[in-house]
Design a protein around this motif. Structure first.
Motif, short mmCIF file in Angstrom:
data_model
loop_
_atom_site.label_atom_id
_atom_site.label_comp_id
_atom_site.label_asym_id
_atom_site.label_seq_id
_atom_site.Cartn_x
_atom_site.Cartn_y
_atom_site.Cartn_z
N ALA A 271 0.82 -1.21 0.00
CA ALA A 271 0.00 0.00 0.00
C ALA A 271 0.86 1.27 0.00
O ALA A 271 0.34 2.36 -0.20
N LEU A 272 2.17 1.12 0.24
CA LEU A 272 3.10 2.24 0.31
C LEU A 272 2.68 3.27 1.35
O LEU A 272 2.65 4.47 1.10
N VAL A 273 2.35 2.75 2.53
CA VAL A 273 2.03 3.58 3.69
C VAL A 273 2.97 3.19 4.82
O VAL A 273 3.53 2.10 4.83
N ALA A 274 3.16 4.11 5.76
CA ALA A 274 4.11 3.87 6.85
C ALA A 274 3.67 2.73 7.76
O ALA A 274 4.48 1.89 8.15
N THR A 275 2.41 2.71 8.12
CA THR A 275 1.92 1.66 9.01
C THR A 275 0.53 1.20 8.57
O THR A 275 -0.21 1.95 7.94
N CYS A 276 0.23 -0.01 8.92
CA CYS A 276 -1.08 -0.60 8.66
C CYS A 276 -1.54 -1.31 9.92
O CYS A 276 -0.71 -1.85 10.65
N PRO A 277 -2.84 -1.35 10.17
CA PRO A 277 -3.30 -2.12 11.32
C PRO A 277 -3.08 -3.61 11.08
O PRO A 277 -3.25 -4.09 9.95
N ALA A 278 -2.70 -4.34 12.11
CA ALA A 278 -2.45 -5.78 11.99
C ALA A 278 -3.76 -6.53 12.20
O ALA A 278 -3.92 -7.29 13.15
N ILE A 279 -4.70 -6.29 11.29
CA ILE A 279 -5.97 -7.02 11.32
C ILE A 279 -6.31 -7.48 9.92
O ILE A 279 -5.84 -6.92 8.93
N SER A 280 -7.10 -8.51 9.85
CA SER A 280 -7.59 -9.02 8.57
C SER A 280 -9.11 -8.99 8.58
O SER A 280 -9.74 -9.26 9.60
N THR A 281 -9.68 -8.69 7.44
CA THR A 281 -11.12 -8.74 7.26
C THR A 281 -11.44 -10.04 6.54
O THR A 281 -10.78 -10.41 5.58
N ILE A 282 -12.46 -10.73 7.03
CA ILE A 282 -12.88 -12.01 6.45
C ILE A 282 -14.15 -11.77 5.64
O ILE A 282 -15.09 -11.12 6.10
N TRP A 283 -14.15 -12.33 4.44
CA TRP A 283 -15.25 -12.16 3.49
C TRP A 283 -15.79 -13.52 3.09
O TRP A 283 -15.05 -14.51 3.09
N GLN A 284 -17.08 -13.57 2.71
CA GLN A 284 -17.69 -14.81 2.24
C GLN A 284 -18.52 -14.52 0.99
O GLN A 284 -19.19 -13.49 0.90
N SER A 285 -18.44 -15.42 0.04
CA SER A 285 -19.28 -15.41 -1.15
C SER A 285 -20.03 -16.72 -1.19
O SER A 285 -19.45 -17.78 -0.99
#
Length: 181
Positions: A78-92
């Motif tokens: 993403a070329l950002v300094a920091t990102c939150p260490a979380i994942s989003t879960i998706w379902q189809s």
């Protein structure tokens, strides 16, 4: 994947267990082939956040129309300094034509595995090389999570395993599913 689309260093690939000529790959959007990779078609975007990429994909062998995806922000992508260490879960539930957000988990998901013995049961490997090599890969505490409701809620099933990053999950389809954890 288009060269201008953000993607994990190793974009996730999932092959349909009941139709091996059908496969999916994702960056920020999902692509499908039904002819072993000769041609690819664009399906619905999974996560529309401009900084997030898909780090894991899984197809449920118990219901091949059901798919799961995990997305997150990788700073070097993403070329950002920091990102939150979380994942989003998706379902189809329609082979990737549309996606609904099911929940979030703490940490970056490196692998998803849908349980072939139980519909709506999915496992998530946490903390390893989410989408490939990254600045934070291997430094985050690992975990092995289980959801019995299609990804909405998660519990740790790591028990006495060491809290080290987890890269992959394998489920023995011939074993009896655990009744309690």
């Amino acid at each position: 994947l288009p060269v201008n689309e953000l993607r994990a260093p190793y974009p996730p690939l999932a092959i349909n267990p009941t139709s091996p000529a059908t496969a999916y790959v994702a960056g920020q959007k999902l692509y499908r082939t039904t002819n072993s990779g000769t041609a690819w078609s664009l399906l619905a975007p999974i996560d529309t956040s401009s900084n997030n990429v898909v780090t894991a994909l899984a197809i449920s062998p118990a219901g091949a129309r059901t798919m799961y995806a995990a997305s997150g922000c990788l700073p070097e992508v993403a070329l950002v300094a920091t990102c939150p260490a979380i994942s989003t879960i998706w379902q189809s539930t329609n082979t990737g034509a549309s996606w609904s957000q099911k929940g979030t988990v703490l940490g970056l998901v490196s692998h998803l595995a849908a349980d072939p013995r139980q519909a709506n049961t999915v496992y998530a490997a946490i903390g390893a090389f989410a989408g490939g090599p990254s600045l934070s890969a291997g430094y985050n505490q690992g975990d092995l999570l289980k959801s019995a409701d299609g990804g909405a809620t998660w519990i740790s099933v790591a028990a006495n395993l060491p809290r080290v990053p987890v890269n992959a999950i394998a489920i023995d389809p011939n074993s009896a599913p655990a009744t309690t954890i």
